[in-house]
Design a protein around this motif. Structure first.
Motif, mmCIF file in Angstrom:
data_model
loop_
_atom_site.group_PDB
_atom_site.id
_atom_site.type_symbol
_atom_site.label_atom_id
_atom_site.label_comp_id
_atom_site.label_asym_id
_atom_site.label_seq_id
_atom_site.Cartn_x
_atom_site.Cartn_y
_atom_site.Cartn_z
ATOM 1 N N ILE A 104 -40.325 5.407 79.654
ATOM 2 C CA ILE A 104 -39.919 6.794 79.447
ATOM 3 C C ILE A 104 -40.437 7.613 80.624
ATOM 4 C CG2 ILE A 104 -40.074 8.790 77.932
ATOM 5 C CD1 ILE A 104 -40.459 6.746 75.619
ATOM 6 N N ILE A 105 -39.543 7.843 81.580
ATOM 7 C CA ILE A 105 -39.885 8.595 82.785
ATOM 8 C C ILE A 105 -38.984 9.831 82.808
ATOM 9 C CG2 ILE A 105 -40.090 8.547 85.295
ATOM 10 C CD1 ILE A 105 -41.777 6.351 83.901
ATOM 11 N N PRO A 106 -39.553 11.018 82.665
ATOM 12 C CA PRO A 106 -38.724 12.232 82.671
ATOM 13 C C PRO A 106 -37.937 12.358 83.980
ATOM 14 C CG PRO A 106 -40.972 12.733 81.974
ATOM 15 C CD PRO A 106 -40.975 11.311 82.473
ATOM 16 N N GLU A 107 -36.741 12.909 83.886
ATOM 17 C CA GLU A 107 -35.875 13.085 85.057
ATOM 18 C C GLU A 107 -36.590 13.817 86.187
ATOM 19 O OE1 GLU A 107 -32.902 11.992 86.084
ATOM 20 O OE2 GLU A 107 -32.802 10.774 84.271
ATOM 21 N N GLU A 108 -37.398 14.819 85.862
ATOM 22 C CA GLU A 108 -38.060 15.597 86.909
ATOM 23 C C GLU A 108 -39.116 14.800 87.678
ATOM 24 O OE1 GLU A 108 -40.009 16.889 82.958
ATOM 25 O OE2 GLU A 108 -37.970 16.551 83.667
ATOM 26 N N ASP A 109 -39.574 13.674 87.117
ATOM 27 C CA ASP A 109 -40.569 12.844 87.791
ATOM 28 C C ASP A 109 -39.941 11.728 88.627
ATOM 29 O OD1 ASP A 109 -42.494 14.375 86.581
ATOM 30 O OD2 ASP A 109 -42.981 12.887 85.036
ATOM 31 N N ARG A 110 -38.680 11.458 88.420
ATOM 32 C CA ARG A 110 -38.028 10.322 89.081
ATOM 33 C C ARG A 110 -37.928 10.462 90.602
ATOM 34 N NH1 ARG A 110 -34.058 7.395 84.995
ATOM 35 N NH2 ARG A 110 -35.393 7.567 83.148
ATOM 36 N N PRO A 111 -37.587 11.641 91.141
ATOM 37 C CA PRO A 111 -37.486 11.733 92.605
ATOM 38 C C PRO A 111 -38.805 11.394 93.315
ATOM 39 C CG PRO A 111 -36.381 13.602 91.605
ATOM 40 C CD PRO A 111 -37.109 12.875 90.501
ATOM 41 N N GLU A 112 -39.910 11.823 92.776
ATOM 42 C CA GLU A 112 -41.201 11.527 93.390
ATOM 43 C C GLU A 112 -41.471 10.023 93.401
ATOM 44 O OE1 GLU A 112 -45.947 12.413 92.672
ATOM 45 O OE2 GLU A 112 -44.489 13.813 91.851
ATOM 46 N N LEU A 113 -41.142 9.336 92.301
ATOM 47 C CA LEU A 113 -41.339 7.889 92.245
ATOM 48 C C LEU A 113 -40.419 7.176 93.228
ATOM 49 C CD1 LEU A 113 -41.747 7.380 88.394
ATOM 50 C CD2 LEU A 113 -43.545 7.361 90.145
ATOM 51 N N ARG A 114 -39.192 7.646 93.334
ATOM 52 C CA ARG A 114 -38.263 7.043 94.299
ATOM 53 C C ARG A 114 -38.753 7.268 95.734
ATOM 54 N NH1 ARG A 114 -34.204 8.866 90.481
ATOM 55 N NH2 ARG A 114 -33.410 7.037 89.395
ATOM 56 N N ASP A 115 -39.307 8.451 95.996
ATOM 57 C CA ASP A 115 -39.845 8.732 97.332
ATOM 58 C C ASP A 115 -41.006 7.803 97.686
ATOM 59 O OD1 ASP A 115 -37.987 10.753 97.711
ATOM 60 O OD2 ASP A 115 -39.414 12.388 97.322
ATOM 61 N N LEU A 116 -41.728 7.346 96.672
ATOM 62 C CA LEU A 116 -42.827 6.401 96.894
ATOM 63 C C LEU A 116 -42.322 5.009 97.244
ATOM 64 C CD1 LEU A 116 -45.213 7.225 93.915
ATOM 65 C CD2 LEU A 116 -45.705 7.538 96.335
ATOM 66 N N GLY A 117 -41.071 4.731 96.890
ATOM 67 C CA GLY A 117 -40.510 3.416 97.151
ATOM 68 C C GLY A 117 -40.085 2.655 95.917
ATOM 69 N N VAL A 118 -40.102 3.305 94.759
ATOM 70 C CA VAL A 118 -39.590 2.662 93.546
ATOM 71 C C VAL A 118 -38.083 2.529 93.716
ATOM 72 C CG1 VAL A 118 -39.270 2.884 91.054
ATOM 73 C CG2 VAL A 118 -41.463 3.527 92.093
ATOM 74 N N ALA A 119 -37.586 1.308 93.649
ATOM 75 C CA ALA A 119 -36.167 1.040 93.912
ATOM 76 C C ALA A 119 -35.267 1.492 92.772
ATOM 77 C CB ALA A 119 -35.957 -0.447 94.187
ATOM 78 N N ALA A 120 -35.762 1.385 91.543
ATOM 79 C CA ALA A 120 -34.953 1.775 90.380
ATOM 80 C C ALA A 120 -35.871 2.088 89.217
ATOM 81 C CB ALA A 120 -33.981 0.668 89.994
ATOM 82 N N ILE A 121 -35.379 2.973 88.361
ATOM 83 C CA ILE A 121 -36.085 3.347 87.141
ATOM 84 C C ILE A 121 -35.127 3.108 85.988
ATOM 85 C CG2 ILE A 121 -37.197 5.231 85.872
ATOM 86 C CD1 ILE A 121 -37.735 6.477 88.738
ATOM 87 N N PHE A 122 -35.554 2.298 85.037
ATOM 88 C CA PHE A 122 -34.731 1.946 83.891
ATOM 89 C C PHE A 122 -35.346 2.525 82.627
ATOM 90 C CE2 PHE A 122 -34.164 -1.400 87.057
ATOM 91 C CZ PHE A 122 -32.785 -1.366 87.214
#
Length: 143
Positions: A104-122
């Motif tokens: 459970i990753i809120p939409e507002e937190d996803r860009p920061e994780l992607r910027d770190l290098g997370v390839a995908a969030i499911f």
């Protein structure tokens, strides 16, 4: 060599670590994805519950995984995932490891994780085949 490895032009099956980081004690999803990955022909290692970021990094490096899947439901993703990324970078393993996150990753937190290098969030309810196909298409081709 597994049929999946042969079908996808690899000399060995995709090797994955499914990890539970921090104090999150909910592991049903991690077990479900681990089983689905095994059924898809991947080699899977499960970290067990309550692992520190450094423990996860050590396991990923020692197991020489292609994919690190972090399952997190505790809400601590913004503090724990960066620690895992930093550890992978320190060990020179980040560039060769597909990092995915589930939970459970809120939409507002996803860009920061992607910027770190997370390839995908499911998130919850993601079809298993979608996750499997993402891994097949994006796992590094290390032989």
């Amino acid at each position: 060599m597994s049929a999946d490895a042969e079908q996808h032009g690899r000399n060995r099956p995709i090797r994955c670590l499914i990890a539970k980081v921090g104090l999150d004690g909910h592991d049903r999803g991690a077990h479900v994805i681990a089983r689905a990955f095994r059924d898809a022909g991947f080699e899977v290692v499960y970290s067990g519950l309550h692992r520190a970021p450094d423990e996860i990094v050590q396991a990923a490096v020692q197991e020489d995984v292609d994919v690190l899947g972090i399952s997190i439901l505790s809400g601590a993703h913004n503090s724990l995932v960066p620690k895992v990324v930093d550890g992978l970078k320190r060990h020179g393993a980040f560039a060769d490891t597909l990092l995915i996150v589930g939970g459970i990753i809120p939409e507002e937190d996803r860009p920061e994780l992607r910027d770190l290098g997370v390839a995908a969030i499911f998130g919850p309810g993601t079809p298993m085949e979608e996750t499997i196909e993402f891994v097949r298409e994006n796992a590094p081709r290390r032989e």
